[in-house]
Motif scaffolding. Structure first.
Motif, mmCIF file in Angstrom:
data_model
loop_
_atom_site.group_PDB
_atom_site.id
_atom_site.type_symbol
_atom_site.label_atom_id
_atom_site.label_comp_id
_atom_site.label_asym_id
_atom_site.label_seq_id
_atom_site.Cartn_x
_atom_site.Cartn_y
_atom_site.Cartn_z
ATOM 1 N N PHE A 56 -9.646 4.477 13.975
ATOM 2 C CA PHE A 56 -8.805 4.916 12.871
ATOM 3 C C PHE A 56 -8.702 3.833 11.812
ATOM 4 N N ASP A 57 -8.574 4.248 10.555
ATOM 5 C CA ASP A 57 -8.469 3.329 9.429
ATOM 6 C C ASP A 57 -7.066 2.727 9.390
ATOM 7 N N LEU A 58 -6.978 1.387 9.456
ATOM 8 C CA LEU A 58 -5.681 0.718 9.523
ATOM 9 C C LEU A 58 -4.869 0.928 8.257
ATOM 10 N N HIS A 59 -5.548 0.932 7.112
ATOM 11 C CA HIS A 59 -4.823 1.146 5.852
ATOM 12 C C HIS A 59 -4.120 2.502 5.854
ATOM 13 N N ARG A 60 -4.785 3.520 6.329
ATOM 14 C CA ARG A 60 -4.180 4.849 6.366
ATOM 15 C C ARG A 60 -3.073 4.914 7.413
ATOM 16 N N LEU A 61 -3.277 4.226 8.515
ATOM 17 C CA LEU A 61 -2.210 4.157 9.516
ATOM 18 C C LEU A 61 -0.956 3.505 8.947
ATOM 19 N N ARG A 62 -1.143 2.478 8.117
ATOM 20 C CA ARG A 62 0.008 1.824 7.504
ATOM 21 C C ARG A 62 0.720 2.759 6.536
ATOM 22 N N LEU A 63 -0.042 3.585 5.849
ATOM 23 C CA LEU A 63 0.587 4.568 4.954
ATOM 24 C C LEU A 63 1.440 5.551 5.761
ATOM 25 N N LEU A 64 0.942 5.967 6.904
ATOM 26 C CA LEU A 64 1.708 6.869 7.761
ATOM 27 C C LEU A 64 2.990 6.187 8.238
ATOM 28 N N ARG A 65 2.866 4.925 8.613
ATOM 29 C CA ARG A 65 4.046 4.163 9.024
ATOM 30 C C ARG A 65 5.045 4.040 7.881
ATOM 31 N N GLU A 66 4.551 3.765 6.680
ATOM 32 C CA GLU A 66 5.436 3.670 5.511
ATOM 33 C C GLU A 66 6.188 4.976 5.302
ATOM 34 N N LEU A 67 5.512 6.091 5.490
ATOM 35 C CA LEU A 67 6.153 7.392 5.307
ATOM 36 C C LEU A 67 7.288 7.572 6.311
ATOM 37 N N LYS A 68 7.084 7.132 7.541
ATOM 38 C CA LYS A 68 8.155 7.236 8.537
ATOM 39 C C LYS A 68 9.387 6.451 8.097
ATOM 40 N N HIS A 69 9.184 5.245 7.561
ATOM 41 C CA HIS A 69 10.312 4.387 7.213
ATOM 42 C C HIS A 69 10.929 4.730 5.858
ATOM 43 N N ARG A 70 10.127 5.233 4.929
ATOM 44 C CA ARG A 70 10.646 5.469 3.572
ATOM 45 C C ARG A 70 11.011 6.928 3.318
ATOM 46 N N GLY A 71 10.504 7.841 4.118
ATOM 47 C CA GLY A 71 10.985 9.200 4.080
ATOM 48 C C GLY A 71 10.247 10.185 3.199
ATOM 49 N N THR A 72 9.704 9.728 2.077
ATOM 50 C CA THR A 72 9.011 10.651 1.175
ATOM 51 C C THR A 72 7.718 10.027 0.675
ATOM 52 N N LEU A 73 6.785 10.905 0.275
ATOM 53 C CA LEU A 73 5.528 10.428 -0.298
ATOM 54 C C LEU A 73 5.785 9.664 -1.584
ATOM 55 N N ALA A 74 6.761 10.131 -2.370
ATOM 56 C CA ALA A 74 7.075 9.453 -3.631
ATOM 57 C C ALA A 74 7.586 8.043 -3.381
ATOM 58 N N ALA A 75 8.420 7.866 -2.350
ATOM 59 C CA ALA A 75 8.946 6.532 -2.037
ATOM 60 C C ALA A 75 7.833 5.603 -1.575
ATOM 61 N N VAL A 76 6.908 6.120 -0.778
ATOM 62 C CA VAL A 76 5.763 5.313 -0.332
ATOM 63 C C VAL A 76 4.924 4.909 -1.535
ATOM 64 N N ALA A 77 4.656 5.859 -2.424
ATOM 65 C CA ALA A 77 3.838 5.570 -3.605
ATOM 66 C C ALA A 77 4.502 4.525 -4.484
ATOM 67 N N ALA A 78 5.824 4.646 -4.689
ATOM 68 C CA ALA A 78 6.538 3.683 -5.533
ATOM 69 C C ALA A 78 6.526 2.292 -4.919
ATOM 70 N N ALA A 79 6.702 2.219 -3.608
ATOM 71 C CA ALA A 79 6.753 0.912 -2.938
ATOM 72 C C ALA A 79 5.409 0.202 -2.973
ATOM 73 N N LEU A 80 4.316 0.976 -2.913
ATOM 74 C CA LEU A 80 2.985 0.376 -2.808
ATOM 75 C C LEU A 80 2.188 0.456 -4.107
ATOM 76 N N SER A 81 2.843 0.941 -5.175
ATOM 77 C CA SER A 81 2.196 1.051 -6.496
ATOM 78 C C SER A 81 0.979 1.972 -6.459
ATOM 79 N N TYR A 82 1.092 3.061 -5.720
ATOM 80 C CA TYR A 82 0.082 4.108 -5.698
ATOM 81 C C TYR A 82 0.642 5.347 -6.394
ATOM 82 N N SER A 83 -0.205 6.317 -6.611
ATOM 83 C CA SER A 83 0.273 7.624 -7.055
ATOM 84 C C SER A 83 0.557 8.470 -5.820
#
Length: 303
Positions: free
Chosen positions: A2-29
């Motif tokens: 599995f791709d570690l970067h994508r796994l980290r995104l999944l982990r971020e979603l668990k802790h931050r709650g929304t896709l928008a919050a993950v995107a804002a925290a990591l400067s992604y869309s």
């Protein structure tokens, strides 16, 4: 694999709650985050997200992946600590969060000690309360958090974090200037003497407010809370000018002499625990160890 970067995104979603919050925290869309998680689903071969209204939540299989990701990230943090330990000079950036009174009373002295011992270490400090800083530590927004725990109100201790006691901070009843007591009295009686006086407390929903309300109710009265703020210096000013009674920690004096009359609190309620927290696997990092040493020395000086 599995791709570690994508796994980290999944982990971020668990802790931050929304896709928008993950995107804002990591400067992604948000669309980029969604695309990466879709690719991870393809890699795993099972659904990882399910819709709940306008939001999404992790499936049981996603929770399994996140648990393994936490273990991998912990091991990587141990590796980072080992590399840093092998170097002769301590450098880089350490992100610290602290609640207000510790930020005023302990952090400046600790920063001085760190600057003298490790001039190339850049320390970034944010003042924020534990209700926000602990989740942010789990989300990797901070490296170390200085937090508090009130008597009888033990906070949850996530398995992903390691705590270390820093000091005990006495808590006392601050009597408003100009308000005389009836004379020598026990701790509960001293509280009840102020039952009819306005109070200043931290906002509803905070651990400090829950503790303070419980303390007053146990003493037999419902406090008249007219002022609410997380700023304990404002609490102090209101007491000094006779507007409110308050419950103040000794750290608010930053080593100086109290400016208002103080009374002890009932047994078992007179001390809050001050501690540092880091993510598991991070405690061996030399920057973390140096910061904790500096904070302990600052606390030992009674500043």
């Amino acid at each position: 694999m599995f791709d570690l970067h994508r796994l980290r995104l999944l982990r971020e979603l668990k802790h931050r709650g929304t896709l928008a919050a993950v995107a804002a925290a990591l400067s992604y869309s948000p669309s980029s985050v969604s695309q990466q998680l879709s690719l991870l689903e393809s890699e795993v071969g099972v659904p990882l997200l399910e819709p709940v209204g306008r939001r999404v939540r992790l499936t049981p299989q996603a929770e399994i992946l996140v648990a393994h990701t936490e273990a991998v990230l912990e091991r990587l943090e141990r590796a980072e600590a080992d590399i840093a330990t092998s170097l002769a000079d301590l450098a880089g950036t350490l992100r610290v969060a602290s609640f207000q009174t510790a930020a005023l009373a302990l952090v400046p002295t600790a920063l001085t000690l760190l600057r003298e011992a490790h001039p190339r270490l850049r320390v970034h400090v944010t003042q924020t309360e534990p209700e926000k800083s602990i989740p942010a530590l789990l989300a990797r927004d901070f490296d170390l958090v200085v937090a508090e725990e009130y008597p009888g109100s033990p906070d949850a201790r996530p398995a992903e974090l390691e705590q270390e006691d820093l000091c005990d901070d006495p808590l006392r009843l601050a009597r408003p200037r100009g308000v005389e007591g009836a004379g020598p009295a026990g701790a509960r009686e001293a509280l009840r003497e102020l039952a009819g006086h306005p109070w200043v407390m931290e906002p509803e929903g905070t651990t400090a407010r829950h503790w303070a309300m419980t303390l007053c109710r146990t003493a037999g009265f419902e406090p008249d809370v007219r002022y609410e703020s997380t700023d304990l210096l404002l609490h102090l000013r209101l007491v000094e000018q006779g507007h409110a009674a308050a419950l103040l920690p000794d750290l608010v004096w930053s080593g100086g002499r109290p400016t208002v009359a103080l009374r002890p609190l009932p047994r078992g309620q007179g001390t809050r625990r001050v501690f540092t927290a880091v993510r598991r696997g991070r405690s061996r990092h030399p920057a973390i160890q140096a910061c904790r040493r500096a904070l302990r020395e600052a606390a030992g000086k009674g500043v």
